[in-house]
Motif scaffolding. Structure first.
Motif, short mmCIF file in Angstrom:
data_model
loop_
_atom_site.label_atom_id
_atom_site.label_comp_id
_atom_site.label_asym_id
_atom_site.label_seq_id
_atom_site.Cartn_x
_atom_site.Cartn_y
_atom_site.Cartn_z
N SER A 92 -9.07 -2.89 2.54
CA SER A 92 -7.69 -2.89 3.04
C SER A 92 -7.58 -2.02 4.28
O SER A 92 -7.00 -2.41 5.30
N TYR A 125 -3.76 -2.53 -3.55
CA TYR A 125 -4.22 -1.37 -2.80
C TYR A 125 -3.68 -0.08 -3.42
O TYR A 125 -4.42 0.89 -3.65
N THR A 160 -5.83 -8.76 0.39
CA THR A 160 -5.50 -7.79 -0.65
C THR A 160 -4.00 -7.48 -0.58
O THR A 160 -3.45 -7.29 0.50
N TYR A 177 1.47 -3.13 4.65
CA TYR A 177 1.88 -1.83 4.11
C TYR A 177 1.29 -0.69 4.93
O TYR A 177 1.99 0.26 5.32
N LEU A 178 -0.01 -0.79 5.23
CA LEU A 178 -0.66 0.27 6.01
C LEU A 178 -0.11 0.32 7.43
O LEU A 178 0.06 1.40 8.01
N ASP A 179 0.18 -0.86 8.00
CA ASP A 179 0.82 -0.87 9.33
C ASP A 179 2.15 -0.11 9.30
O ASP A 179 2.46 0.64 10.23
N ALA A 210 -9.50 -3.43 7.30
CA ALA A 210 -8.81 -4.59 7.90
C ALA A 210 -7.65 -4.12 8.77
O ALA A 210 -7.40 -4.68 9.84
N GLN A 211 -6.97 -3.07 8.32
CA GLN A 211 -5.86 -2.56 9.12
C GLN A 211 -6.37 -1.79 10.33
O GLN A 211 -5.89 -1.99 11.44
N VAL A 242 -2.43 -4.71 4.38
CA VAL A 242 -2.46 -4.42 5.81
C VAL A 242 -1.05 -4.19 6.35
O VAL A 242 -0.81 -3.26 7.13
N GLY A 246 -9.85 -7.82 3.04
CA GLY A 246 -8.77 -6.85 3.19
C GLY A 246 -7.44 -7.52 3.46
O GLY A 246 -6.41 -7.16 2.88
N ASP A 247 -7.46 -8.54 4.33
CA ASP A 247 -6.23 -9.26 4.64
C ASP A 247 -5.65 -9.94 3.40
O ASP A 247 -4.44 -10.17 3.32
N ALA A 275 -0.54 -5.26 -1.19
CA ALA A 275 -0.18 -3.84 -1.15
C ALA A 275 -0.23 -3.23 -2.55
O ALA A 275 -0.66 -2.09 -2.73
#
Lengths: 441, 441
Positions: free
Chosen positions: B297, B333, B328, A333-335, B300-301, A331, B325-326, B330
């Motif tokens: 992932s 992912y 997981t 990373y995606l943020d 969750a983001q 999360v 997801g939280d 990076a």
């Protein structure tokens, strides 16, 4: 004529075309310069003088026969050692890959060969193009870092060992060594140059770049690699509008760097260009944080096989980064990836009525010591944006070490970058480009 | 003529063109069908009969005036409630967005309006297009799930409330409800249909899809949304080569599904097509695992702001996914994203001498109960690949619930998908498409 090793690529090319010089003479001059200074500078990971001589003789013969020739026909070029070459070992700056011989050339190497370039050899990269330095010294001052990760490419160009070199930038690896070594560095917009066969450390951030001693040379090399780069026919003829970047991070620039930025702004304004300051406030630091999150995550993933294979041969700095990556959540990373959207919007707004942006390349001149390659503080955000950037070596500090500035444009505005770069180099009293390091001419 | 609500879109269109029917009559017939069956089926999140009647009258007037008209001129269409509409509330299936009115239409809604479609209303989506169901019943059997997440779109088409509907698929949300409701579902290749204004839950996996009762109708609708979709002029005239998928997961298909796959293979072979089995072994399950990692992932983001705003209004299933997801990393992912490369290579190898692939859409017919939307087991890998897929409702189980199969092609082979789909529907004795649910004709 100037000594051949000190010719720019463009100068050398025009002499090659008229037959005043041969590629063999040019390559020999470069090899002699390497022989003289390499023991001290150590820019080369692998040098193949015999192959280069063979290639330049073939190149001269082809030119003499009137055959079809490329844009770099007969010009010596250096390749950073994180780019695959099928005829030379590629170590990626790691003992794990000592003697490793890739199966095929990286796409950029193939493109240069197709344009007739003579690949002199492979230049020193930091470990996996990250932070831990190789043995290269700054040609301007032994015992000072040349910057990284494209340490050898920048040093070789600064020392007159080769007029053109390729590098890569994930964080500050083109702009920073160009700054510390006093040469020009150019990182076209992300996605323009094919990365096949270039070490993949961060899919989002890795970008290919170029080193040379003049703007013309940079553009010559970049245009061979990125067919979609706009040519100079679209460069603006209107009065350029220059943005001077301010942000909370600018306080980390040393006095000399801030003074140079101020002096250059005044010169540009006095020369009739439109110059105004833009203020990114805290966004600059946010961007650097997002960059860090992406880089550590992607490097931890990309280099996981190397850690499995030989963790003890990885440097503490790399392991520290990879551990930080391992502890980053998907999360987060995606943020960080998503943060690029608002950042780009903000930058687009700030630059809506500007053509290019001027900012520091590094906090100051090259730091003393070979243990660190210096700070990427002023490069991370531009790598994150993937915008085209050029380092311009316009000055020196009180100790004679190179100082300069970073010129940034939006993707698609590469021609404006070139126009502005020429004006700035002219105003800096360096219309013919960067001088070789003292004692190298 | 058949009752108007039971006409396919293509049939209705040809009658609209000749003036045998009006858009108003068609829309009225659909509204009457909705009035009759909606209290039981509950396919609609929002219905605007007055606006639809107004629009179809304007549509008839425009057609009568000889003005320029679109490919769906006067045809009623349903929109899944995770797609923004500026004139109707869009809830994304969550109480957090009750009454939410977006500022503008999603790109796909604009495209349908531009082609003259009459937007009847918004159909029920599961919560944020994930797993937790809305109130929709299966038109073939009250108390049975219609599947999800495009529950309302599939049910509305199966019940003859509308001939065409849009849905989305992140995991199995087009193919599975199409299967359970006994209609055709089509998910073109990832990236073909613009997602602007469609709820973003998983950037990597979200894809837009279509529901209809005939192959012609599916293609009509899809071609309005994806200008780059190849038209039927490139469909193959050669004997189609069909791959029947086997993998370690096929043992999870129910007997009826395996028997249908076997029977269909034999029918195709008897009809002169080339039919052979390919075996994906354990890769199918690996692919599903990678899909899960990416989805949890990214969801969750993407939905983190909703959790901050109203965690108590999120369902336990969604919170469970987001917690996964939280947790997981990076790196996990990124590993999952990278797994797509070898998977696609493997699939390309297996399908090198095939045109399309046939496999289950779901383990069996719609399960009883409204608490779950059934298993996406046979959809996840195709969503991960982003390959075009179609559900074909070719049969029924012993209880009269719809059964069918999933037809998959490589991106760019959409025309072959249509050709094969027509042949399979023909062999299934349904050349005119899927029948309406019993009692709905």
């Amino acid at each position: 004529m100037k000594p051949l090793h000190s010719l720019s690529a463009t100068e050398a090319l025009s002499n090659l075309v008229t037959g005043r010089i041969s590629s063999e003479a040019l390559v020999l001059a470069c090899l002699q310069q390497i022989a003289r200074h390499e023991p001290q500078i150590r820019a080369w990971q692998h040098l193949d003088a015999q192959a280069a001589l063979h290639a330049c003789r073939a190149s001269d013969a082809m030119r003499a026969s009137g055959g079809s020739i490329g844009k770099l026909h007969g010009l010596p070029v250096a390749i950073k050692d994180n780019m695959d070459t099928a005829d030379m070992p590629t170590t990626y700056g790691s003992p794990l890959y000592a003697g490793h011989l890739p199966v095929r050339d990286a796409a950029v190497v193939s493109m240069l060969r197709a344009e007739g370039a003579i690949i002199l050899g492979k230049t020193v990269s930091t470990e996996f193009a990250y932070f831990t330095p190789g043995p290269t010294h700054n040609p301007h001052r032994p015992g000072y870092t040349p910057g990284g990760s494209s340490s050898g490419s920048a040093a070789a160009v600064a020392a007159g060992m080769v007029p053109l070199a390729l590098g890569t930038q994930t964080n500050g690896s083109v702009i920073r060594p160009a700054a510390f070594c006093g040469v020009l560095g150019y990182k076209p917009a992300a996605g323009l140059i094919a990365r096949d066969g270039v070490l993949d450390t961060s899919h989002t951030l890795d970008q290919v770049g170029c080193f040379a001693r003049t703007v013309d040379d940079l553009e010559l090399l970049a245009h061979c690699l990125a067919p979609t780069l706009t040519d100079r026919s679209v460069e603006t003829t209107a009065r350029l509008r220059i943005a001077i970047l301010n942000s909370e991070l600018l306080s980390h620039a040393e006095d000399g760097t801030r003074a140079l930025l101020q002096r250059t702004s005044e010169q540009l304004a006095n020369a009739g260009l439109s110059v105004s300051q833009i203020d990114l406030g805290p966004w600059h630091a946010y961007a650097n944080q997002a960059h860090r999150t992406i880089m550590q995550s992607e490097m931890a993933q990309a280099l996981a096989p190397e850690r499995v294979r030989g963790e003890t041969q990885l440097s503490p700095a790399l392991l520290e980064l990879m551990n930080a990556g391992d502890n980053t959540s998907a999360v987060a990373y995606l943020d960080a990836l998503r943060a690029r959207g608002p950042l780009q919007e903000r930058m687009d707004q700030l630059l809506a009525s500007h053509d290019v942006m001027l900012m520091p390349s590094a906090p100051g001149a090259a730091p003393e010591g070979l243990g660190s390659t210096g700070s990427p503080l002023f490069c991370s955000m531009i790598s994150l944006l993937g915008w085209p950037a050029m380092h311009l070596p316009t000055s020196e500090d009180a100790q004679g070490l190179p100082l300069g500035l970073q010129l940034v444009a939006r993707p698609g505005d590469e021609a404006k970058l070139g126009t502005a770069a020429r004006q700035i180099m002219q105003l800096a009293g360096r219309p013919d480009g960067a001088p070789l390091a003292a004692g190298m001419a």
